[in-house]
Structures are given as C-alpha cells and as structure tokens.
Design a protein around this motif. Structure first.
Motif, PDB file in Angstrom:
ATOM      1  N   ALA A  77       0.827  -1.215   0.000  1.00 28.21           N
ATOM      2  CA  ALA A  77       0.000   0.000   0.000  1.00 28.21           C
ATOM      3  C   ALA A  77       0.863   1.268   0.000  1.00 28.21           C
ATOM      4  O   ALA A  77       0.376   2.349  -0.328  1.00 28.21           O
ATOM      5  CB  ALA A  77      -0.933   0.003   1.205  1.00 28.21           C
ATOM      6  N   CYS A  78       2.157   1.142   0.340  1.00 28.44           N
ATOM      7  CA  CYS A  78       3.065   2.289   0.332  1.00 28.44           C
ATOM      8  C   CYS A  78       3.446   2.703  -1.092  1.00 28.44           C
ATOM      9  O   CYS A  78       3.976   3.794  -1.296  1.00 28.44           O
ATOM     10  CB  CYS A  78       4.340   1.971   1.116  1.00 28.44           C
ATOM     11  N   GLY A  79       3.195   1.825  -2.045  1.00 26.76           N
ATOM     12  CA  GLY A  79       3.576   2.103  -3.427  1.00 26.76           C
ATOM     13  C   GLY A  79       4.861   1.382  -3.783  1.00 26.76           C
ATOM     14  O   GLY A  79       5.709   1.129  -2.920  1.00 26.76           O
ATOM     15  N   HIS A  80       4.998   1.058  -5.025  1.00 29.45           N
ATOM     16  CA  HIS A  80       6.131   0.269  -5.522  1.00 29.45           C
ATOM     17  C   HIS A  80       7.485   0.882  -5.196  1.00 29.45           C
ATOM     18  O   HIS A  80       8.446   0.173  -4.903  1.00 29.45           O
ATOM     19  CB  HIS A  80       5.982   0.085  -7.038  1.00 29.45           C
ATOM     20  N   ASP A  81       7.600   2.214  -5.216  1.00 37.63           N
ATOM     21  CA  ASP A  81       8.904   2.873  -5.046  1.00 37.63           C
ATOM     22  C   ASP A  81       9.076   3.652  -3.745  1.00 37.63           C
ATOM     23  O   ASP A  81       9.972   4.488  -3.641  1.00 37.63           O
ATOM     24  CB  ASP A  81       9.171   3.806  -6.236  1.00 37.63           C
ATOM     25  N   MET A  82       8.245   3.384  -2.736  1.00 37.71           N
ATOM     26  CA  MET A  82       8.386   4.111  -1.468  1.00 37.71           C
ATOM     27  C   MET A  82       9.786   3.902  -0.872  1.00 37.71           C
ATOM     28  O   MET A  82      10.466   4.871  -0.523  1.00 37.71           O
ATOM     29  CB  MET A  82       7.325   3.670  -0.465  1.00 37.71           C
ATOM     30  N   SER A  83      10.221   2.653  -0.744  1.00 39.41           N
ATOM     31  CA  SER A  83      11.536   2.397  -0.143  1.00 39.41           C
ATOM     32  C   SER A  83      12.656   2.980  -0.989  1.00 39.41           C
ATOM     33  O   SER A  83      13.638   3.494  -0.456  1.00 39.41           O
ATOM     34  CB  SER A  83      11.744   0.890   0.057  1.00 39.41           C
ATOM     35  N   ALA A  84      12.514   2.924  -2.308  1.00 43.10           N
ATOM     36  CA  ALA A  84      13.542   3.502  -3.190  1.00 43.10           C
ATOM     37  C   ALA A  84      13.640   5.013  -2.990  1.00 43.10           C
ATOM     38  O   ALA A  84      14.740   5.562  -2.933  1.00 43.10           O
ATOM     39  CB  ALA A  84      13.233   3.175  -4.651  1.00 43.10           C
ATOM     40  N   LEU A  85      12.492   5.692  -2.866  1.00 43.20           N
ATOM     41  CA  LEU A  85      12.515   7.139  -2.622  1.00 43.20           C
ATOM     42  C   LEU A  85      13.210   7.443  -1.298  1.00 43.20           C
ATOM     43  O   LEU A  85      14.103   8.293  -1.241  1.00 43.20           O
ATOM     44  CB  LEU A  85      11.104   7.718  -2.602  1.00 43.20           C
ATOM     45  N   ILE A  86      12.823   6.735  -0.236  1.00 42.71           N
ATOM     46  CA  ILE A  86      13.350   7.039   1.095  1.00 42.71           C
ATOM     47  C   ILE A  86      14.819   6.652   1.232  1.00 42.71           C
ATOM     48  O   ILE A  86      15.625   7.438   1.722  1.00 42.71           O
ATOM     49  CB  ILE A  86      12.500   6.354   2.189  1.00 42.71           C
ATOM     50  N   LEU A  87      15.180   5.453   0.787  1.00 44.63           N
ATOM     51  CA  LEU A  87      16.502   4.910   1.095  1.00 44.63           C
ATOM     52  C   LEU A  87      17.557   5.091   0.012  1.00 44.63           C
ATOM     53  O   LEU A  87      18.743   5.086   0.324  1.00 44.63           O
ATOM     54  CB  LEU A  87      16.375   3.414   1.418  1.00 44.63           C
ATOM     55  N   ASN A  88      17.151   5.235  -1.258  1.00 46.13           N
ATOM     56  CA  ASN A  88      18.139   5.230  -2.348  1.00 46.13           C
ATOM     57  C   ASN A  88      18.256   6.508  -3.159  1.00 46.13           C
ATOM     58  O   ASN A  88      19.264   6.709  -3.826  1.00 46.13           O
ATOM     59  CB  ASN A  88      17.843   4.094  -3.333  1.00 46.13           C
ATOM     60  N   SER A  89      17.247   7.339  -3.144  1.00 43.99           N
ATOM     61  CA  SER A  89      17.218   8.482  -4.067  1.00 43.99           C
ATOM     62  C   SER A  89      18.130   9.628  -3.654  1.00 43.99           C
ATOM     63  O   SER A  89      18.475  10.471  -4.469  1.00 43.99           O
ATOM     64  CB  SER A  89      15.790   9.016  -4.201  1.00 43.99           C
ATOM     65  N   GLY A  90      18.493   9.703  -2.380  1.00 38.42           N
ATOM     66  CA  GLY A  90      19.247  10.847  -1.867  1.00 38.42           C
ATOM     67  C   GLY A  90      18.350  12.047  -1.584  1.00 38.42           C
ATOM     68  O   GLY A  90      18.815  13.079  -1.118  1.00 38.42           O
ATOM     69  N   LYS A  91      17.044  11.915  -1.827  1.00 39.91           N
ATOM     70  CA  LYS A  91      16.101  13.005  -1.585  1.00 39.91           C
ATOM     71  C   LYS A  91      15.536  12.975  -0.165  1.00 39.91           C
ATOM     72  O   LYS A  91      14.959  13.942   0.308  1.00 39.91           O
ATOM     73  CB  LYS A  91      14.942  12.930  -2.579  1.00 39.91           C
ATOM     74  N   VAL A  92      15.689  11.829   0.492  1.00 42.19           N
ATOM     75  CA  VAL A  92      15.212  11.684   1.870  1.00 42.19           C
ATOM     76  C   VAL A  92      16.430  11.325   2.735  1.00 42.19           C
ATOM     77  O   VAL A  92      17.017  12.191   3.346  1.00 42.19           O
ATOM     78  CB  VAL A  92      14.089  10.628   1.984  1.00 42.19           C
ATOM     79  N   ALA A  93      16.803  10.059   2.773  1.00 41.84           N
ATOM     80  CA  ALA A  93      18.007   9.643   3.515  1.00 41.84           C
ATOM     81  C   ALA A  93      19.235   9.978   2.682  1.00 41.84           C
ATOM     82  O   ALA A  93      19.223   9.796   1.467  1.00 41.84           O
ATOM     83  CB  ALA A  93      17.969   8.139   3.783  1.00 41.84           C
ATOM     84  N   PRO A  94      20.281  10.476   3.315  1.00 42.03           N
ATOM     85  CA  PRO A  94      21.525  10.696   2.569  1.00 42.03           C
ATOM     86  C   PRO A  94      22.016   9.374   1.973  1.00 42.03           C
ATOM     87  O   PRO A  94      21.917   8.329   2.614  1.00 42.03           O
ATOM     88  CB  PRO A  94      22.506  11.203   3.635  1.00 42.03           C
ATOM     89  N   THR A  95      22.495   9.414   0.760  1.00 40.38           N
ATOM     90  CA  THR A  95      22.959   8.210   0.080  1.00 40.38           C
ATOM     91  C   THR A  95      23.985   7.478   0.938  1.00 40.38           C
ATOM     92  O   THR A  95      24.929   8.069   1.441  1.00 40.38           O
ATOM     93  CB  THR A  95      23.565   8.563  -1.294  1.00 40.38           C
ATOM     94  N   GLY A  96      23.760   6.184   1.133  1.00 45.74           N
ATOM     95  CA  GLY A  96      24.677   5.356   1.904  1.00 45.74           C
ATOM     96  C   GLY A  96      24.438   5.346   3.398  1.00 45.74           C
ATOM     97  O   GLY A  96      25.080   4.585   4.111  1.00 45.74           O
TER      98      GLY A  96
END
Length: 176
Positions: free
Chosen positions: A114-133
């Motif tokens: 229900a969070c959507g296919h790319d929720m974790s990618a946005l938060i953890l990988n995009s650098g737009k939420v969590a800093p990369t790495g």
C-alpha cells in the motif's frame, strides 16, 4: 611467558561467552523521538540545514512529483538496527504511541504494498530523503512508513524487517 600463553585460550573463551551488547556508532537520539527499546544507531547525520522530500501518499514512481512535499529546515537522520528481527507492526505501534503521546498528528502511514512500488527507493536510495549510503536498505513487503507532524516539526519513520534484523530509518525535520 608460558603462563601468559596458557591463559590466552581461557581469556578468549570468556570473551566469547560474554553477551553481545548493541553499541551505537557516533550519534544520538533526537529529543522529539525516543528509540525503540534494544535498538542501536548504525548511521547518523547531525542536524543541519537541508532539503528533504517527505512522502504524503503512496509512491508509485520514485521520480514522480505526486504524493510528496519538499521541506527545508534543520534535518536529523538516524538509522537504527534491532537484532534479532522484530515484527514491523510491534515497532510501528511503539512509535505511533510515542508520537500520539507527544501530540503529533499522523499525516500519512502505510503498510507494505500500500506504500507504493517505489516508497523504499525514494526514502533509502534516491538521496532526496536519507543521505545516500546512510540507511540500511531492506526492500521487501515487510515494511511500514509513518509521517507525522506537530507544528513545524516533522517525523518520518521507515520500518523494515529482514531475516536477522529489523531496521528503522528516522528523519526529524524542524521546518523553516
């Protein structure tokens, strides 16, 4: 010297028998958010002026412009680990209770698909939420997201469970 060498195996066995205590890497909890009991900090970025994308609905595509809000302010990033793995529902209920007790209003929350296919990618990988790495990326359907707000203070929690550990990524934003 012989006595010292004969004592080494005994010392090694004693150290091996000691309980493993979770220790934090550098970092500290944000005053607005107490950590889940038994968790340890595995990644931390001290509060600093930054921009962060806050999800406000399901994220179907990481690069889409819908269901998100860009905030500017003092941002603290914390990555926690809980070993052994703990059910995401139990962790979510702990944080939801804490947020409610501290007068936060839930802006958005979701579970798994229900969070959507790319929720974790946005938060953890995009650098737009969590800093990369910074954040420990567990990508599966055993995740939950909470976004809450109290005035200008925003909290984002991404909770996920793996086979041997659970992880919580937390971002706390003191918006301008």
């Amino acid at each position: 010297m012989r006595h010292l060498l004969s004592a080494l195996p005994l010392a090694a066995m004693m150290v091996a028998a000691m309980p493993v205590v979770a220790q934090d890497r550098d970092g500290e909890d944000h005053p607005a958010l107490a950590r889940y009991p038994g968790s340890s900090i595995t990644g931390y970025r001290a509060p600093s002026l930054d921009e962060i994308v806050m999800p406000t609905g399901p994220i179907a595509k990481e690069d889409a412009e819908t269901n998100r809000r860009t905030l500017t302010g003092k941002v603290t990033h914390i990555d926690y680990q809980i070993s052994p793995a703990t059910a995401p529902l139990q962790i979510e209920r702990y944080f939801a209770g804490q947020l409610a007790a501290n007068k936060f209003e839930t802006v958005y929350s979701c579970v798994g698909p229900a969070c959507g296919h790319d929720m974790s990618a946005l938060i953890l990988n995009s650098g737009k939420v969590a800093p990369t790495g910074l954040a420990d990326g567990l990508f599966n359907d055993r995740n939950r997201v909470i976004v809450a707000r109290r005035g200008a203070l925003w909290v984002l929690l991404h909770i996920a469970e793996g086979p041997d550990r659970s992880v919580v990524y937390a971002a706390v934003v003191e918006a301008e």
